[in-house]
Scaffold this motif. Sequence first.
Motif, PDB file in Angstrom:
ATOM      1  N   ALA A  93      46.196  35.851  34.450  1.00 35.22           N
ATOM      2  CA  ALA A  93      45.642  36.957  33.669  1.00 35.22           C
ATOM      3  C   ALA A  93      44.604  37.710  34.488  1.00 35.22           C
ATOM      4  O   ALA A  93      43.862  37.122  35.279  1.00 35.22           O
ATOM      5  CB  ALA A  93      45.016  36.420  32.383  1.00 35.22           C
ATOM      6  N   ARG A  94      44.557  39.012  34.300  1.00 35.77           N
ATOM      7  CA  ARG A  94      43.620  39.867  35.016  1.00 35.77           C
ATOM      8  C   ARG A  94      42.627  40.461  34.029  1.00 35.77           C
ATOM      9  O   ARG A  94      43.001  40.941  32.955  1.00 35.77           O
ATOM     10  CB  ARG A  94      44.386  40.969  35.750  1.00 35.77           C
ATOM     11  CG  ARG A  94      45.309  40.422  36.824  1.00 35.77           C
ATOM     12  CD  ARG A  94      46.067  41.541  37.532  1.00 35.77           C
ATOM     13  NE  ARG A  94      45.181  42.558  38.050  1.00 35.77           N
ATOM     14  CZ  ARG A  94      44.473  42.427  39.175  1.00 35.77           C
ATOM     15  NH1 ARG A  94      44.550  41.312  39.897  1.00 35.77           N
ATOM     16  NH2 ARG A  94      43.684  43.407  39.590  1.00 35.77           N
ATOM     17  N   ASN A  95      41.329  40.442  34.396  1.00 37.52           N
ATOM     18  CA  ASN A  95      40.310  40.961  33.493  1.00 37.52           C
ATOM     19  C   ASN A  95      40.058  42.450  33.750  1.00 37.52           C
ATOM     20  O   ASN A  95      40.610  43.051  34.678  1.00 37.52           O
ATOM     21  CB  ASN A  95      39.017  40.152  33.605  1.00 37.52           C
ATOM     22  CG  ASN A  95      38.452  40.149  35.023  1.00 37.52           C
ATOM     23  OD1 ASN A  95      38.551  41.147  35.749  1.00 37.52           O
ATOM     24  ND2 ASN A  95      37.866  39.030  35.432  1.00 37.52           N
ATOM     25  N   THR A  96      39.214  43.038  32.934  1.00 36.58           N
ATOM     26  CA  THR A  96      38.953  44.474  33.020  1.00 36.58           C
ATOM     27  C   THR A  96      38.370  44.897  34.370  1.00 36.58           C
ATOM     28  O   THR A  96      38.827  45.896  34.949  1.00 36.58           O
ATOM     29  CB  THR A  96      38.030  44.919  31.872  1.00 36.58           C
ATOM     30  OG1 THR A  96      38.682  44.630  30.620  1.00 36.58           O
ATOM     31  CG2 THR A  96      37.721  46.404  31.947  1.00 36.58           C
ATOM     32  N   PRO A  97      37.366  44.195  34.903  1.00 36.21           N
ATOM     33  CA  PRO A  97      36.861  44.588  36.231  1.00 36.21           C
ATOM     34  C   PRO A  97      37.932  44.529  37.315  1.00 36.21           C
ATOM     35  O   PRO A  97      37.991  45.404  38.181  1.00 36.21           O
ATOM     36  CB  PRO A  97      35.740  43.574  36.493  1.00 36.21           C
ATOM     37  CG  PRO A  97      35.287  43.150  35.149  1.00 36.21           C
ATOM     38  CD  PRO A  97      36.528  43.130  34.308  1.00 36.21           C
ATOM     39  N   GLU A  98      38.806  43.527  37.272  1.00 35.57           N
ATOM     40  CA  GLU A  98      39.864  43.416  38.278  1.00 35.57           C
ATOM     41  C   GLU A  98      40.856  44.562  38.170  1.00 35.57           C
ATOM     42  O   GLU A  98      41.420  45.005  39.178  1.00 35.57           O
ATOM     43  CB  GLU A  98      40.592  42.079  38.121  1.00 35.57           C
ATOM     44  CG  GLU A  98      39.774  40.872  38.544  1.00 35.57           C
ATOM     45  CD  GLU A  98      40.451  39.567  38.193  1.00 35.57           C
ATOM     46  OE1 GLU A  98      40.200  38.576  38.892  1.00 35.57           O
ATOM     47  OE2 GLU A  98      41.218  39.532  37.208  1.00 35.57           O
ATOM     48  N   ASN A  99      41.066  45.047  36.965  1.00 35.79           N
ATOM     49  CA  ASN A  99      42.038  46.125  36.749  1.00 35.79           C
ATOM     50  C   ASN A  99      41.439  47.516  36.877  1.00 35.79           C
ATOM     51  O   ASN A  99      42.131  48.518  36.666  1.00 35.79           O
ATOM     52  CB  ASN A  99      42.678  45.985  35.368  1.00 35.79           C
ATOM     53  CG  ASN A  99      43.801  44.964  35.363  1.00 35.79           C
ATOM     54  OD1 ASN A  99      44.442  44.713  36.384  1.00 35.79           O
ATOM     55  ND2 ASN A  99      44.042  44.366  34.208  1.00 35.79           N
TER      56      ASN A  99
ATOM     57  N   TYR B  68      40.731  49.367  39.294  1.00 34.84           N
ATOM     58  CA  TYR B  68      41.385  50.251  40.262  1.00 34.84           C
ATOM     59  C   TYR B  68      42.877  49.930  40.395  1.00 34.84           C
ATOM     60  O   TYR B  68      43.435  49.930  41.487  1.00 34.84           O
ATOM     61  CB  TYR B  68      40.688  50.145  41.619  1.00 34.84           C
ATOM     62  CG  TYR B  68      39.201  50.426  41.548  1.00 34.84           C
ATOM     63  CD1 TYR B  68      38.731  51.661  41.110  1.00 34.84           C
ATOM     64  CD2 TYR B  68      38.273  49.446  41.887  1.00 34.84           C
ATOM     65  CE1 TYR B  68      37.369  51.920  41.020  1.00 34.84           C
ATOM     66  CE2 TYR B  68      36.911  49.695  41.808  1.00 34.84           C
ATOM     67  CZ  TYR B  68      36.467  50.928  41.373  1.00 34.84           C
ATOM     68  OH  TYR B  68      35.115  51.179  41.290  1.00 34.84           O
ATOM     69  N   VAL B  69      43.513  49.666  39.258  1.00 33.45           N
ATOM     70  CA  VAL B  69      44.951  49.398  39.206  1.00 33.45           C
ATOM     71  C   VAL B  69      45.585  50.388  38.234  1.00 33.45           C
ATOM     72  O   VAL B  69      45.120  50.532  37.101  1.00 33.45           O
ATOM     73  CB  VAL B  69      45.234  47.952  38.740  1.00 33.45           C
ATOM     74  CG1 VAL B  69      46.731  47.724  38.556  1.00 33.45           C
ATOM     75  CG2 VAL B  69      44.668  46.937  39.730  1.00 33.45           C
ATOM     76  N   PRO B  70      46.646  51.087  38.647  1.00 31.73           N
ATOM     77  CA  PRO B  70      47.322  52.003  37.716  1.00 31.73           C
ATOM     78  C   PRO B  70      47.775  51.287  36.445  1.00 31.73           C
ATOM     79  O   PRO B  70      48.142  50.106  36.484  1.00 31.73           O
ATOM     80  CB  PRO B  70      48.522  52.500  38.526  1.00 31.73           C
ATOM     81  CG  PRO B  70      48.081  52.375  39.952  1.00 31.73           C
ATOM     82  CD  PRO B  70      47.231  51.140  39.995  1.00 31.73           C
ATOM     83  N   ALA B  71      47.765  51.993  35.330  1.00 31.04           N
ATOM     84  CA  ALA B  71      48.019  51.391  34.018  1.00 31.04           C
ATOM     85  C   ALA B  71      49.367  50.690  33.947  1.00 31.04           C
ATOM     86  O   ALA B  71      49.499  49.652  33.296  1.00 31.04           O
ATOM     87  CB  ALA B  71      47.926  52.466  32.938  1.00 31.04           C
ATOM     88  N   GLU B  72      50.394  51.251  34.610  1.00 28.62           N
ATOM     89  CA  GLU B  72      51.725  50.654  34.496  1.00 28.62           C
ATOM     90  C   GLU B  72      51.806  49.261  35.096  1.00 28.62           C
ATOM     91  O   GLU B  72      52.675  48.468  34.738  1.00 28.62           O
ATOM     92  CB  GLU B  72      52.787  51.553  35.137  1.00 28.62           C
ATOM     93  CG  GLU B  72      52.612  51.802  36.620  1.00 28.62           C
ATOM     94  CD  GLU B  72      51.868  53.092  36.903  1.00 28.62           C
ATOM     95  OE1 GLU B  72      52.203  53.771  37.899  1.00 28.62           O
ATOM     96  OE2 GLU B  72      50.953  53.421  36.124  1.00 28.62           O
ATOM     97  N   TYR B  73      50.885  48.928  35.997  1.00 24.05           N
ATOM     98  CA  TYR B  73      50.899  47.600  36.599  1.00 24.05           C
ATOM     99  C   TYR B  73      49.919  46.648  35.909  1.00 24.05           C
ATOM    100  O   TYR B  73      50.082  45.434  35.975  1.00 24.05           O
ATOM    101  CB  TYR B  73      50.588  47.696  38.095  1.00 24.05           C
ATOM    102  CG  TYR B  73      51.527  48.628  38.814  1.00 24.05           C
ATOM    103  CD1 TYR B  73      52.909  48.476  38.706  1.00 24.05           C
ATOM    104  CD2 TYR B  73      51.045  49.699  39.554  1.00 24.05           C
ATOM    105  CE1 TYR B  73      53.783  49.354  39.338  1.00 24.05           C
ATOM    106  CE2 TYR B  73      51.907  50.581  40.194  1.00 24.05           C
ATOM    107  CZ  TYR B  73      53.273  50.404  40.081  1.00 24.05           C
ATOM    108  OH  TYR B  73      54.137  51.268  40.701  1.00 24.05           O
ATOM    109  N   GLN B  74      48.936  47.215  35.223  1.00 25.63           N
ATOM    110  CA  GLN B  74      48.015  46.370  34.463  1.00 25.63           C
ATOM    111  C   GLN B  74      48.744  45.600  33.362  1.00 25.63           C
ATOM    112  O   GLN B  74      48.367  44.484  33.019  1.00 25.63           O
ATOM    113  CB  GLN B  74      46.917  47.227  33.825  1.00 25.63           C
ATOM    114  CG  GLN B  74      45.961  47.878  34.796  1.00 25.63           C
ATOM    115  CD  GLN B  74      44.877  48.667  34.084  1.00 25.63           C
ATOM    116  OE1 GLN B  74      44.532  48.369  32.930  1.00 25.63           O
ATOM    117  NE2 GLN B  74      44.340  49.681  34.738  1.00 25.63           N
ATOM    118  N   SER B  75      49.786  46.213  32.822  1.00 24.53           N
ATOM    119  CA  SER B  75      50.468  45.648  31.648  1.00 24.53           C
ATOM    120  C   SER B  75      51.598  44.692  32.000  1.00 24.53           C
ATOM    121  O   SER B  75      52.288  44.202  31.105  1.00 24.53           O
ATOM    122  CB  SER B  75      51.009  46.782  30.776  1.00 24.53           C
ATOM    123  OG  SER B  75      51.906  47.597  31.518  1.00 24.53           O
ATOM    124  N   LEU B  76      51.795  44.405  33.273  1.00 23.11           N
ATOM    125  CA  LEU B  76      52.852  43.455  33.639  1.00 23.11           C
ATOM    126  C   LEU B  76      52.537  42.079  33.064  1.00 23.11           C
ATOM    127  O   LEU B  76      51.375  41.674  32.995  1.00 23.11           O
ATOM    128  CB  LEU B  76      52.973  43.365  35.170  1.00 23.11           C
ATOM    129  CG  LEU B  76      53.576  44.578  35.878  1.00 23.11           C
ATOM    130  CD1 LEU B  76      53.475  44.401  37.387  1.00 23.11           C
ATOM    131  CD2 LEU B  76      55.018  44.786  35.465  1.00 23.11           C
TER     132      LEU B  76
END
Length: 356
Positions: A77-83, A85-93
């Motif tokens: 799982a990835r938290n908000t700070p880690e995400n 600088y990640v585009p939204a389409e990859y945050q939701s994987l």
Amino acid sequence: MNNRIIIIAVIIFAGILGFIGFYMSYAGNNSGTTITDMAGRSVSMPADVNKTFSIAGSLTIMLYMIAPEKMLGWNSARNTPENQYVPAEYQSLPVLGGGMNDANYETIIEKNPDVVFIGHGGDNSTINGIQDKFGEIPALDVEGDNNLSDMIPAIKFMGTVLGETNKSDELINFYTKVLNQVNNTVKTIPESEKKKVYYARDDSGLNTFAPGSPQTQLIELCGGINVDQAPVASADGGAMTVSMEMILQWNPDVIITSSPNFYNGVYSNPLWQNINAVKNKQVYLVPQSPFNWFESPPGANTIIGIPWTAEVLYPDKFKNMDLKGLTEEFYSEFYHYNLTDAQTSNILNSSGLTGY
């Protein structure tokens, strides 16, 4: 009548030829190929790889850097700070787990990947055991992805398998550029002038890694001397807990940490006040979004850590290095995120560097 029969026959024959051509084209587009993975195993795999997963965290990051659109999920799982600088389409994987024991094999298999990537030190018995879990899905071993001084073969292999050799070459070129730039300067630093460096990994500041660990490669690569000179323990990769007395004796010139809590409290903590790095305000916090620049895991994510660590240790010797430009280039090309000027400045200034 005869002409009509001939015309019909021609039409039927053309249709048959068209079907055969379609079939052969379809078969050709989906025919398999054989590749030798980095454990020396000959593995059959599809000619076109469009869906992939890695059970190794370092390889997942490399996969994201080279071909994010082909990723099926994350290891954890990835938290908000880690995400941040990640585009939204990859945050939701989805999170599909990682490691030999924690990967969700059933769910991964249900997603029908073309290949999966693993990394297990070239231990073929372990690799074959993982392959058995995946059945007919090819499991490819990648080695050297955490060797910061020589990870080109791993990057090339990933690019070849993914059919993304242009992107893997771009990553290799960036890696080679910063590595050569740092090496050319580091080799001019006399041993007597090299900085003594301590890496504090956790909130206590007492968890660290010995020289030779992948987690501390950046110290030596960038011309520092790891104050912890204990040998690497093969069972735990060099991880160890040390005492405050040991750190006082080592008296590092620079402290690098991956713990925001340690970083935010070290200058006011009386236990650390007599250490040169603290007295001289030479404690630095590793940037960690979207991935750690120093380790955790050690891998391609630490390529941008090469110029950062070099500037942390020797700001005067690397004052002409465009760390801000390199950061923006790396994020745009390999993290698929265009940083604003303010975001880049925040990343660097928050790490303890000044003037950005």
